[in-house]
Design a protein around this motif. Sequence first.
Motif, PDB file in Angstrom:
ATOM      1  N   MET A 143       0.827  -1.203   0.000  1.00  0.00           N
ATOM      2  CA  MET A 143       0.000   0.000   0.000  1.00  0.00           C
ATOM      3  C   MET A 143       0.869   1.264   0.000  1.00  0.00           C
ATOM      4  O   MET A 143       0.670   2.192  -0.760  1.00  0.00           O
ATOM      5  CB  MET A 143      -0.894  -0.013   1.257  1.00  0.00           C
ATOM      6  N   LEU A 144       1.880   1.284   0.873  1.00  0.00           N
ATOM      7  CA  LEU A 144       2.719   2.465   0.959  1.00  0.00           C
ATOM      8  C   LEU A 144       4.128   2.197   0.422  1.00  0.00           C
ATOM      9  O   LEU A 144       5.082   2.859   0.819  1.00  0.00           O
ATOM     10  CB  LEU A 144       2.797   2.964   2.401  1.00  0.00           C
ATOM     11  N   GLY A 145       4.260   1.262  -0.486  1.00  0.00           N
ATOM     12  CA  GLY A 145       5.551   1.024  -1.104  1.00  0.00           C
ATOM     13  C   GLY A 145       6.623   0.697  -0.090  1.00  0.00           C
ATOM     14  O   GLY A 145       6.439  -0.162   0.765  1.00  0.00           O
ATOM     15  N   LYS A 146       7.757   1.420  -0.192  1.00  0.00           N
ATOM     16  CA  LYS A 146       8.872   1.140   0.709  1.00  0.00           C
ATOM     17  C   LYS A 146       8.743   1.890   2.032  1.00  0.00           C
ATOM     18  O   LYS A 146       9.617   1.820   2.891  1.00  0.00           O
ATOM     19  CB  LYS A 146      10.184   1.552   0.035  1.00  0.00           C
ATOM     20  N   LEU A 147       7.645   2.663   2.168  1.00  0.00           N
ATOM     21  CA  LEU A 147       7.539   3.562   3.314  1.00  0.00           C
ATOM     22  C   LEU A 147       7.013   2.830   4.541  1.00  0.00           C
ATOM     23  O   LEU A 147       5.966   2.192   4.515  1.00  0.00           O
ATOM     24  CB  LEU A 147       6.608   4.724   2.965  1.00  0.00           C
ATOM     25  N   ASP A 148       7.755   2.866   5.631  1.00  0.00           N
ATOM     26  CA  ASP A 148       7.228   2.393   6.909  1.00  0.00           C
ATOM     27  C   ASP A 148       7.913   3.183   8.026  1.00  0.00           C
ATOM     28  O   ASP A 148       8.645   4.131   7.763  1.00  0.00           O
ATOM     29  CB  ASP A 148       7.428   0.887   7.082  1.00  0.00           C
ATOM     30  N   TRP A 149       7.676   2.741   9.288  1.00  0.00           N
ATOM     31  CA  TRP A 149       8.165   3.562  10.402  1.00  0.00           C
ATOM     32  C   TRP A 149       9.679   3.618  10.469  1.00  0.00           C
ATOM     33  O   TRP A 149      10.239   4.540  11.069  1.00  0.00           O
ATOM     34  CB  TRP A 149       7.585   3.055  11.729  1.00  0.00           C
ATOM     35  N   LEU A 158      10.809  21.426  -1.143  1.00  0.00           N
ATOM     36  CA  LEU A 158      10.025  20.718  -0.127  1.00  0.00           C
ATOM     37  C   LEU A 158      10.485  19.267  -0.007  1.00  0.00           C
ATOM     38  O   LEU A 158      10.694  18.758   1.102  1.00  0.00           O
ATOM     39  CB  LEU A 158       8.542  20.777  -0.497  1.00  0.00           C
ATOM     40  N   LEU A 159      10.671  18.609  -1.156  1.00  0.00           N
ATOM     41  CA  LEU A 159      11.080  17.197  -1.118  1.00  0.00           C
ATOM     42  C   LEU A 159      12.441  17.050  -0.443  1.00  0.00           C
ATOM     43  O   LEU A 159      12.651  16.133   0.354  1.00  0.00           O
ATOM     44  CB  LEU A 159      11.122  16.623  -2.536  1.00  0.00           C
ATOM     45  N   VAL A 160      13.376  17.972  -0.749  1.00  0.00           N
ATOM     46  CA  VAL A 160      14.693  17.894  -0.116  1.00  0.00           C
ATOM     47  C   VAL A 160      14.548  18.006   1.394  1.00  0.00           C
ATOM     48  O   VAL A 160      15.199  17.283   2.157  1.00  0.00           O
ATOM     49  CB  VAL A 160      15.613  19.007  -0.658  1.00  0.00           C
ATOM     50  N   ASN A 161      13.667  18.881   1.832  1.00  0.00           N
ATOM     51  CA  ASN A 161      13.515  19.061   3.277  1.00  0.00           C
ATOM     52  C   ASN A 161      12.777  17.898   3.923  1.00  0.00           C
ATOM     53  O   ASN A 161      13.044  17.563   5.076  1.00  0.00           O
ATOM     54  CB  ASN A 161      12.798  20.378   3.569  1.00  0.00           C
ATOM     55  N   ILE A 162      11.856  17.280   3.193  1.00  0.00           N
ATOM     56  CA  ILE A 162      11.176  16.107   3.745  1.00  0.00           C
ATOM     57  C   ILE A 162      12.196  15.000   4.008  1.00  0.00           C
ATOM     58  O   ILE A 162      12.100  14.272   4.992  1.00  0.00           O
ATOM     59  CB  ILE A 162      10.071  15.621   2.778  1.00  0.00           C
ATOM     60  N   SER A 163      13.212  14.934   3.139  1.00  0.00           N
ATOM     61  CA  SER A 163      14.198  13.854   3.293  1.00  0.00           C
ATOM     62  C   SER A 163      14.914  13.943   4.631  1.00  0.00           C
ATOM     63  O   SER A 163      15.510  12.979   5.087  1.00  0.00           O
ATOM     64  CB  SER A 163      15.219  13.903   2.158  1.00  0.00           C
ATOM     65  N   LEU A 164      14.864  15.082   5.251  1.00  0.00           N
ATOM     66  CA  LEU A 164      15.500  15.258   6.556  1.00  0.00           C
ATOM     67  C   LEU A 164      14.854  14.353   7.602  1.00  0.00           C
ATOM     68  O   LEU A 164      15.535  13.812   8.469  1.00  0.00           O
ATOM     69  CB  LEU A 164      15.366  16.722   6.974  1.00  0.00           C
ATOM     70  N   VAL A 165      13.558  14.198   7.551  1.00  0.00           N
ATOM     71  CA  VAL A 165      12.864  13.418   8.577  1.00  0.00           C
ATOM     72  C   VAL A 165      12.278  12.114   8.065  1.00  0.00           C
ATOM     73  O   VAL A 165      12.123  11.173   8.830  1.00  0.00           O
ATOM     74  CB  VAL A 165      11.731  14.235   9.257  1.00  0.00           C
ATOM     75  N   VAL A 166      11.910  12.055   6.780  1.00  0.00           N
ATOM     76  CA  VAL A 166      11.337  10.810   6.270  1.00  0.00           C
ATOM     77  C   VAL A 166      12.362  10.179   5.335  1.00  0.00           C
ATOM     78  O   VAL A 166      12.525  10.631   4.203  1.00  0.00           O
ATOM     79  CB  VAL A 166      10.019  11.069   5.516  1.00  0.00           C
ATOM     80  N   GLY A 167      13.061   9.170   5.815  1.00  0.00           N
ATOM     81  CA  GLY A 167      14.068   8.541   4.968  1.00  0.00           C
ATOM     82  C   GLY A 167      15.406   9.227   5.128  1.00  0.00           C
ATOM     83  O   GLY A 167      15.811   9.584   6.226  1.00  0.00           O
ATOM     84  N   GLU A 168      16.094   9.445   4.014  1.00  0.00           N
ATOM     85  CA  GLU A 168      17.453   9.983   4.061  1.00  0.00           C
ATOM     86  C   GLU A 168      17.701  10.744   2.778  1.00  0.00           C
ATOM     87  O   GLU A 168      16.938  10.635   1.821  1.00  0.00           O
ATOM     88  CB  GLU A 168      18.448   8.830   4.164  1.00  0.00           C
ATOM     89  N   PHE A 169      18.774  11.543   2.768  1.00  0.00           N
ATOM     90  CA  PHE A 169      19.166  12.201   1.529  1.00  0.00           C
ATOM     91  C   PHE A 169      20.343  11.439   0.921  1.00  0.00           C
ATOM     92  O   PHE A 169      20.907  10.540   1.546  1.00  0.00           O
ATOM     93  CB  PHE A 169      19.537  13.661   1.799  1.00  0.00           C
ATOM     94  N   ALA A 170      20.689  11.812  -0.319  1.00  0.00           N
ATOM     95  CA  ALA A 170      21.787  11.128  -1.005  1.00  0.00           C
ATOM     96  C   ALA A 170      23.075  11.273  -0.202  1.00  0.00           C
ATOM     97  O   ALA A 170      23.301  12.273   0.461  1.00  0.00           O
ATOM     98  CB  ALA A 170      21.953  11.718  -2.399  1.00  0.00           C
ATOM     99  N   ARG A 171      23.937  10.237  -0.284  1.00  0.00           N
ATOM    100  CA  ARG A 171      25.250  10.311   0.378  1.00  0.00           C
ATOM    101  C   ARG A 171      26.338  10.355  -0.673  1.00  0.00           C
ATOM    102  O   ARG A 171      27.444   9.884  -0.466  1.00  0.00           O
ATOM    103  CB  ARG A 171      25.467   9.081   1.246  1.00  0.00           C
ATOM    104  N   THR A 172      26.010  10.897  -1.829  1.00  0.00           N
ATOM    105  CA  THR A 172      26.847  10.708  -3.003  1.00  0.00           C
ATOM    106  C   THR A 172      27.559  11.968  -3.447  1.00  0.00           C
ATOM    107  O   THR A 172      28.242  11.952  -4.455  1.00  0.00           O
ATOM    108  CB  THR A 172      25.958  10.269  -4.165  1.00  0.00           C
ATOM    109  N   GLY A 173      27.412  13.069  -2.725  1.00  0.00           N
ATOM    110  CA  GLY A 173      27.894  14.328  -3.274  1.00  0.00           C
ATOM    111  C   GLY A 173      26.797  14.962  -4.108  1.00  0.00           C
ATOM    112  O   GLY A 173      25.813  14.309  -4.458  1.00  0.00           O
ATOM    113  N   TRP A 174      26.975  16.259  -4.425  1.00  0.00           N
ATOM    114  CA  TRP A 174      25.846  16.991  -5.016  1.00  0.00           C
ATOM    115  C   TRP A 174      25.564  16.595  -6.456  1.00  0.00           C
ATOM    116  O   TRP A 174      24.553  16.999  -7.017  1.00  0.00           O
ATOM    117  CB  TRP A 174      26.068  18.493  -4.881  1.00  0.00           C
ATOM    118  N   LEU A 175      26.449  15.815  -7.113  1.00  0.00           N
ATOM    119  CA  LEU A 175      26.131  15.399  -8.474  1.00  0.00           C
ATOM    120  C   LEU A 175      25.863  13.905  -8.602  1.00  0.00           C
ATOM    121  O   LEU A 175      25.645  13.413  -9.699  1.00  0.00           O
ATOM    122  CB  LEU A 175      27.235  15.817  -9.447  1.00  0.00           C
ATOM    123  N   ALA A 176      25.883  13.176  -7.491  1.00  0.00           N
ATOM    124  CA  ALA A 176      25.441  11.776  -7.481  1.00  0.00           C
ATOM    125  C   ALA A 176      26.068  10.936  -8.575  1.00  0.00           C
ATOM    126  O   ALA A 176      25.382  10.341  -9.407  1.00  0.00           O
ATOM    127  CB  ALA A 176      23.907  11.700  -7.579  1.00  0.00           C
TER     128      ALA A 176
END
Lengths: 667, 213, 129
Positions: free
Chosen positions: A1-7, A153-171
Amino acid sequence: MLGKLDWSAIPFDQPIPLVAGAMVLVAILGVLAWVVVKGHLPYLWHEWITSVDHKRIGVMYVLLASVMFLRGGSDAIMMRIQQSVAYQSQGYLPPEHYNQIFSAHGTIMIFFVAMPFVIGLMNLVVPLQLGVRDVAFPTLNSVGFWLTATGALLVNISLVVGEFARTGWLAFPPLSGLTYSPGVGVDYYAWSLQISGVGTLVAGINLVTTVLKLRTKGMNYLRMPMFCWTTLASNLLIVAAFPILTATLAMLLLDRYLGFHFFTNEAGGNVMMFMNLIWAWGHPEVYILVLPAFGIFSEVVSTFSGKPLFGYRSMVLATMAICVISFMVWLHHFFTMGAGPDVNAIFGIASMIIAVPTGVKIYNWLFTMYGGRIRFTTPMLWSVGFMVTFITGGLTGVLVAVPPADFLLHNSLFLVAHFHHVIIGGVLFGAFAGFTYWFPKAFGFRLEEAWGKAAFWFTFIGFYVTFLPLYTAGLLGMTRRLQHYDVAAWRPWMHVAAIGMGLLCVAVVCQITQLVVSIRNREALRDRTGDPWDGRSLEWATSSPPPVFNFAFHPDVRGEDAYWAMKQHAKEQQLEHHPEPEYEDIEMPRNSPTGFVCAFFASVMGFALIWHIWWMVILGVLGAFATFVVFAWRDHDEYVIPAAEVARIDRVNVEERRSLVSMAGGV
Amino acid sequence: MTMTATIGHAHADPHHIGIVVEHPGPASKRIVTAYGFWVFLLSDIVMFSCFFAAYAVLVGQTADGPKGSEIFEHRNVAIETVLLLLSSFTCGMASIAADVRNRFWFYLGMAVTCVLGLAFLTIEFREFANLVSRGYGPSRSAFLTAFFSLVGCHGLHVSAGVLWLLTMMAQVFAKGFRADILRRMMCFALFWHALDIIWVAVFSVVYLLGSAV
Amino acid sequence: MSDQAHVPTGHDLAPGEEEQHSVGERILGYVVGLVLALLLTATSFFIAGTDLVWQPSIPVALIVLAIAQMGVHLVFFLHITTGPDNTNNVLALAFGLLIVFLVVGGTVWIMSHLNQNMPPMDQFIRMHS
């Protein structure tokens, strides 16, 4: 239902992002509650959120950039502290968190600070300078802004829900591929850039069309203010370069989502093609940011020197030369990746050649100041500070453009120091200069000079204290993105850099204080004439803030520095009263929630894509499409401002202006 | 702005550029809209150029999978090309009909364009489905990755075009040939013709040249 | 932004817009374009499959034919001309083509270098086995 999203997506075990996120959330909810309780919601909705007025949208862009600047700045503070304490220890940031921070810092500062700041200023000023009533596509303008906000907004959501890239700014792959980054971090990165990239492209198309097709009568190409020229060049680059980013990130996403093999190590994929394509966007991007700043400095230097811009035509030529050459240098970002000597030599030489038009510009600004009656206001301080900083920063750039030197300096802190040197010294100084210079035009009152000057000096000195040590550390062999290190020789330089960071923080506090103090003293700082700086171009020919229609009549331009000429003429005529012209009804585009609603569905779609919630993706796409159809279906997209209303607004301004001219003319 | 009316040339030209042809003022909405869309199309073509570049780089990377010459069927591609060329023609007829406000020919032109576009998409879809069913999906090799992305990206554009086409017909049906709808029709025609140009590059580079690799 | 506030410029055309022509002339234009495009397409397909011509010339011929056909589309379907009323449209097109050329040409050139000096892993293995 919510894909990969859980607590488990909420980082309960990591206090720093959780607390930071919670604080931001509380702040946002607090502001929202205040807005609702005070009954400001209808005002916000009708006057700002749904507004298609280019001035309002410009202000919102700058506001978005300022908020994100605080976020990106916090990341910078955390990194500098980490590097100054992490000598032979782990510091206070674990590696996986530190990696997210430097990736987020770069992504945010480029895409959600520098870009919206310059696009906001262009939006605010260019139609005024061209003497027209709006941009070419007002509703699309709003869509573009809100899509950029979605990305943020999506970048800021990554702060609390999940994580942001760990790859440097050009991934770069393969690190950003599914094998080495199985989490959602890279997906957050890629989708927020895809969505905001569409917004940027829309803004670019809009401004190119505005400059090329909407100029007032007599505004020939060679009469446009320099800022319009740099806007044209910068937005041509957006239109040509952002599709490359879109395509490259699409390929990365196809690799991650559908098992394609563009940039994988298996099945014949080629990771180096990613570097090649992303830098084919990345280098023009640098000029997308700095060209508008060049335009701002041209306006500021000419205004506060009381002289027309020296070498206007050479400036135009230099701008357009940069526009084309910036597409021929991208390989210098990966000299060390194995291209042969002829490829490296040609791109190295092209990289040095592009310094030439920039040098032309520097001389033009210097000669504009030469012999002028210079007023050292805050915008002028930023401009002079820019010239000093940008020349030295540019010289280190020419240094790394030499391939043999680059083989030593590549990926060292020397490089980090270089690009901060030119981006802070060029783009950020330009953004602040433009902010102070055009603030009275946007809001009708000036900013307090004392606090502005304090902000400048703290930034200027703080910048050098922070980044000169990084050059040295780089020459001592320190590579970038180190979470901890064991070399004693680097340590003192990291301490100095941290002190510099402290000075930069003071500068930010000064900026905020300046804003607060100026809002409090706004009556004393009020700009009644619309021309607080004795300006030269048409944006000063209307009131501050301008009426929604900008100009009651399309101005008739007869040469460069159009408004300056009008003022000279008015003085010569000794204010003989012209008969008042016939005012006419003015049609303006109606406000529309299209942009906001579209961005809402884009946010839903982006979030769902990141977490693989496919039903929600479909919902988002359908919603966005339906919004467009509904928008296309409406029958009345314009409203009329009656002539009497136009006359009432314009007469007040003309009266104020007359009194100014009579004072200045000594009549 | 009462001051603007009577300014002489002497002081308005500090760089002594001389008297030049006066710019007549903002362009009409029709020109502004179409020009903006034209700029968008150019950016779209730049996006395609990245996929072409990727194809050119990856075309030899078959990872022991099939080569282009083993999976391309020139007869199908020729039929697809003819379908698209004819649809470009009928789209042109529809725009002429819109300009002279002839509903019958407009609907007819658009409907035929739509049918031709759908036929094109069907053939392309069957080609893709056939390849995937034989195990030659985009994950098989970098060459197939590049092939599916480039051709699929064009196919997605055509699909979007068909959706837009239907919306255009509905709009003309509901609102008639209003100025803003005619402007959109003009943009649609530009879009459809531009897709045709990209298809020329696709069949030449991907199918014909790609078979030679 | 109102229609009537805009001064008619007289020497500017929207992209895709034709000079004033009668309907018959306009249809004729499309017919000519269609016939030329079909001819060029047929030639391309013929040349690609034939062994009547010198084989190494085929890629060059295909590229030349493709460019010619794009030109036909631009002139007869998109009505891009070199007239003064089309200056802006042509300049934008030229800028776009320059970027396309730089991106595609640059990528192919750079990547061939990189492949030679730092070949992808499977190629590397093949070369050394």
